[in-house]
Design a protein around this motif. Structure first.
Motif, PDB file in Angstrom:
ATOM      1  N   TYR A 115       6.406   7.157  -6.320  1.00  0.00           N
ATOM      2  CA  TYR A 115       6.133   5.500  -5.818  1.00  0.00           C
ATOM      3  C   TYR A 115       7.068   5.352  -4.292  1.00  0.00           C
ATOM      4  N   HIS A 116       7.387   6.154  -4.482  1.00  0.00           N
ATOM      5  CA  HIS A 116       7.656   5.878  -2.445  1.00  0.00           C
ATOM      6  C   HIS A 116       7.378   6.732  -2.108  1.00  0.00           C
ATOM      7  N   ARG A 117       6.923   7.297  -2.062  1.00  0.00           N
ATOM      8  CA  ARG A 117       5.867   7.407  -0.969  1.00  0.00           C
ATOM      9  C   ARG A 117       4.681   7.036  -0.686  1.00  0.00           C
ATOM     10  N   ILE A 118       3.858   6.928  -1.837  1.00  0.00           N
ATOM     11  CA  ILE A 118       2.852   5.392  -1.419  1.00  0.00           C
ATOM     12  C   ILE A 118       3.452   4.248  -1.104  1.00  0.00           C
ATOM     13  N   TYR A 119       4.355   4.202  -1.334  1.00  0.00           N
ATOM     14  CA  TYR A 119       5.255   2.749  -0.689  1.00  0.00           C
ATOM     15  C   TYR A 119       5.308   2.498   1.037  1.00  0.00           C
ATOM     16  N   ALA A 120       5.356   3.893   0.798  1.00  0.00           N
ATOM     17  CA  ALA A 120       5.606   4.509   3.222  1.00  0.00           C
ATOM     18  C   ALA A 120       4.331   4.127   3.264  1.00  0.00           C
ATOM     19  N   VAL A 121       3.437   4.913   2.804  1.00  0.00           N
ATOM     20  CA  VAL A 121       1.883   4.709   3.053  1.00  0.00           C
ATOM     21  C   VAL A 121       1.200   3.524   2.672  1.00  0.00           C
ATOM     22  N   MET A 122       1.421   3.136   1.900  1.00  0.00           N
ATOM     23  CA  MET A 122       1.005   1.281   1.610  1.00  0.00           C
ATOM     24  C   MET A 122       1.389   0.639   2.924  1.00  0.00           C
ATOM     25  N   ARG A 123       2.816   0.799   3.484  1.00  0.00           N
ATOM     26  CA  ARG A 123       3.598  -0.367   3.950  1.00  0.00           C
ATOM     27  C   ARG A 123       2.830   0.822   5.393  1.00  0.00           C
ATOM     28  N   GLU A 124       2.517   1.444   6.275  1.00  0.00           N
ATOM     29  CA  GLU A 124       2.321   1.471   6.941  1.00  0.00           C
ATOM     30  C   GLU A 124       0.387   1.222   7.283  1.00  0.00           C
ATOM     31  N   ARG A 125       0.111   1.120   6.203  1.00  0.00           N
ATOM     32  CA  ARG A 125      -1.472   0.589   6.165  1.00  0.00           C
ATOM     33  C   ARG A 125      -1.467  -0.773   6.967  1.00  0.00           C
ATOM     34  N   ILE A 126      -0.184  -1.401   6.086  1.00  0.00           N
ATOM     35  CA  ILE A 126      -0.203  -2.348   6.688  1.00  0.00           C
ATOM     36  C   ILE A 126       0.476  -3.051   8.323  1.00  0.00           C
ATOM     37  N   ILE A 127       1.019  -2.413   8.681  1.00  0.00           N
ATOM     38  CA  ILE A 127       1.644  -2.168   9.416  1.00  0.00           C
ATOM     39  C   ILE A 127       0.819  -2.692  10.494  1.00  0.00           C
ATOM     40  N   LYS A 128      -0.044  -1.450   9.859  1.00  0.00           N
ATOM     41  CA  LYS A 128      -0.575  -0.706  11.425  1.00  0.00           C
ATOM     42  C   LYS A 128      -2.136  -1.824  11.513  1.00  0.00           C
ATOM     43  N   GLY A 129      -2.414  -2.552  10.203  1.00  0.00           N
ATOM     44  CA  GLY A 129      -3.358  -3.477  10.452  1.00  0.00           C
ATOM     45  C   GLY A 129      -5.154  -2.490   9.211  1.00  0.00           C
ATOM     46  N   TYR A 130      -4.047  -2.143   8.527  1.00  0.00           N
ATOM     47  CA  TYR A 130      -5.350  -1.361   8.265  1.00  0.00           C
ATOM     48  C   TYR A 130      -6.428  -2.096   6.649  1.00  0.00           C
ATOM     49  N   TYR A 131      -5.750  -3.085   6.556  1.00  0.00           N
ATOM     50  CA  TYR A 131      -6.928  -4.179   5.486  1.00  0.00           C
ATOM     51  C   TYR A 131      -6.743  -5.148   6.088  1.00  0.00           C
ATOM     52  N   ARG A 132      -7.324  -6.116   5.866  1.00  0.00           N
ATOM     53  CA  ARG A 132      -7.691  -7.085   6.220  1.00  0.00           C
ATOM     54  C   ARG A 132      -7.218  -8.632   5.626  1.00  0.00           C
ATOM     55  N   SER A 133      -6.280  -9.751   6.307  1.00  0.00           N
ATOM     56  CA  SER A 133      -6.092 -10.233   5.646  1.00  0.00           C
ATOM     57  C   SER A 133      -6.773 -11.898   4.918  1.00  0.00           C
ATOM     58  N   ASP A 134      -8.420 -11.808   5.252  1.00  0.00           N
ATOM     59  CA  ASP A 134      -8.811 -12.355   3.978  1.00  0.00           C
ATOM     60  C   ASP A 134      -9.139 -12.298   3.115  1.00  0.00           C
ATOM     61  N   THR A 135      -8.849 -10.326   2.567  1.00  0.00           N
ATOM     62  CA  THR A 135      -9.727  -9.841   1.481  1.00  0.00           C
ATOM     63  C   THR A 135      -8.375  -9.357   0.870  1.00  0.00           C
ATOM     64  N   PRO A 136      -8.288  -8.929  -0.305  1.00  0.00           N
ATOM     65  CA  PRO A 136      -7.778  -8.584  -0.728  1.00  0.00           C
ATOM     66  C   PRO A 136      -7.024  -6.899  -0.796  1.00  0.00           C
ATOM     67  N   VAL A 137      -6.447  -6.035  -1.434  1.00  0.00           N
ATOM     68  CA  VAL A 137      -6.114  -4.949  -0.545  1.00  0.00           C
ATOM     69  C   VAL A 137      -7.257  -4.523  -2.335  1.00  0.00           C
ATOM     70  N   PRO A 138      -7.486  -2.895  -1.632  1.00  0.00           N
ATOM     71  CA  PRO A 138      -7.371  -2.527  -3.226  1.00  0.00           C
ATOM     72  C   PRO A 138      -6.676  -2.852  -4.357  1.00  0.00           C
ATOM     73  N   SER A 139      -7.611  -2.769  -5.588  1.00  0.00           N
ATOM     74  CA  SER A 139      -6.147  -3.179  -6.952  1.00  0.00           C
ATOM     75  C   SER A 139      -5.878  -2.011  -7.663  1.00  0.00           C
ATOM     76  N   GLU A 140      -4.608  -2.019  -7.889  1.00  0.00           N
ATOM     77  CA  GLU A 140      -3.993  -1.067  -9.012  1.00  0.00           C
ATOM     78  C   GLU A 140      -4.760   0.420  -9.381  1.00  0.00           C
ATOM     79  N   ALA A 141      -5.982  -0.407  -9.948  1.00  0.00           N
ATOM     80  CA  ALA A 141      -7.331   0.271 -10.480  1.00  0.00           C
ATOM     81  C   ALA A 141      -7.599   1.629  -9.476  1.00  0.00           C
ATOM     82  N   GLU A 142      -8.033   0.771  -8.542  1.00  0.00           N
ATOM     83  CA  GLU A 142      -8.518   1.942  -7.507  1.00  0.00           C
ATOM     84  C   GLU A 142      -7.775   2.086  -6.574  1.00  0.00           C
ATOM     85  N   LEU A 143      -6.520   2.483  -6.165  1.00  0.00           N
ATOM     86  CA  LEU A 143      -5.342   2.879  -5.560  1.00  0.00           C
ATOM     87  C   LEU A 143      -4.532   4.362  -6.412  1.00  0.00           C
ATOM     88  N   ALA A 144      -5.389   3.497  -8.059  1.00  0.00           N
ATOM     89  CA  ALA A 144      -4.474   4.758  -8.744  1.00  0.00           C
ATOM     90  C   ALA A 144      -5.662   5.795  -8.580  1.00  0.00           C
TER      91      ALA A 144
END
Length: 255
Positions: free
Chosen positions: A11-40
């Protein structure tokens, strides 16, 4: 897909990957990030693992969960002015520090006198067992910790500090009020990880990435009198330098 053969919790490795994506602007701020099911499905892990990673991101303030709408990237646009400051000389540094002071709130953690760490004594050219005044403060921006600063000062300067003043005034102003003249400042930036002390005061997980800014202040005789270690959350701090060509200073690279 995340490699499962690692001593670091999944879970911590996934957190680190998601954190890097957020910092780098991988996701738009006006739309939700993928759901738990999609990320799983994307990471080939269970939803429980994804949920733990998302809880860490939520605790860190990087994402906000809205019931019935999804999980969104937290808006950090108000931080841009501080994050992208350009500092080129001592006066520019002072202007930047004043801007930070006007935009943040201070909390004093401690003010004491004691034996300084060997690394600080070495920087300041002092014996390994020298005693210095130490002031620890946390700055908050938008109600979230922005930085943890640890200041080490010679007793003749730091001895005049008062806890009430530390809660309202920039350190650079306080040391000048104490009679110090800042002639020169040396600054280094280093990537580091949060230990338990930094994690506690910055409200982040142990091991989270940090930017460490070390500043060494010299007086008119070019002797160090004040050393500062400032820890910034990596996603909330960016340091920029503007480099210009000097007229008549062109040079050619050798063959």
């Amino acid at each position: 897909m995340i490699e499962h053969h690692s001593p670091t919790p999944l879970y911590h490795r996934i957190y680190a990957v998601m954190r890097e994506r957020i910092i780098k602007g991988y996701y738009r701020s006006d739309t939700p990030v993928p759901s738990e099911a999609e990320l799983a499905e994307s990471f080939s892990v269970s939803r429980i693992t994804i949920r733990r990673a998302m809880e860490m991101l939520t605790m860190e303030g990087l994402v906000t969960r809205a019931r019935g709408r999804g999980t969104f990237i937290t808006d950090r646009s108000n931080e841009n002015e501080l994050n992208r400051a350009v500092v080129s000389n001592v006066n520019g540094l002072f202007r930047y520090l004043n801007a930070v002071g006007e935009s943040t709130r201070l909390k004093v953690v401690s003010l004491d006198v004691g034996e300084a760490p060997p690394r600080i004594c070495a920087q300041m050219g002092l014996p390994p067992t020298a005693e210095l005044v130490r002031a620890v403060r946390v700055r908050s921006l938008d109600r979230r910790p922005y930085s943890l600063s640890i200041a080490y000062l010679l007793p003749e300067i730091g001895g005049t500090l008062k806890r009430n003043d530390l809660a309202t005034t920039n350190m650079i102003d306080l040391v000048q009020q104490a009679g110090a003249v800042v002639e020169q400042v040396e600054q280094t930036l280093t990537a580091t990880l949060a230990d338990d002390y930094a994690a506690k005061h910055l409200d982040i997980p142990v091991g989270a990435p940090l930017m460490l800014v070390n500043r060494l202040f010299f007086n008119a005789e070019l002797k160090p009198f004040y050393a500062a270690e400032i820890f910034y959350c990596a996603d909330r701090y960016e340091y920029r330098v503007s480099l210009k060509r000097e007229d008549g200073k062109d040079f050619a690279l050798g063959n």
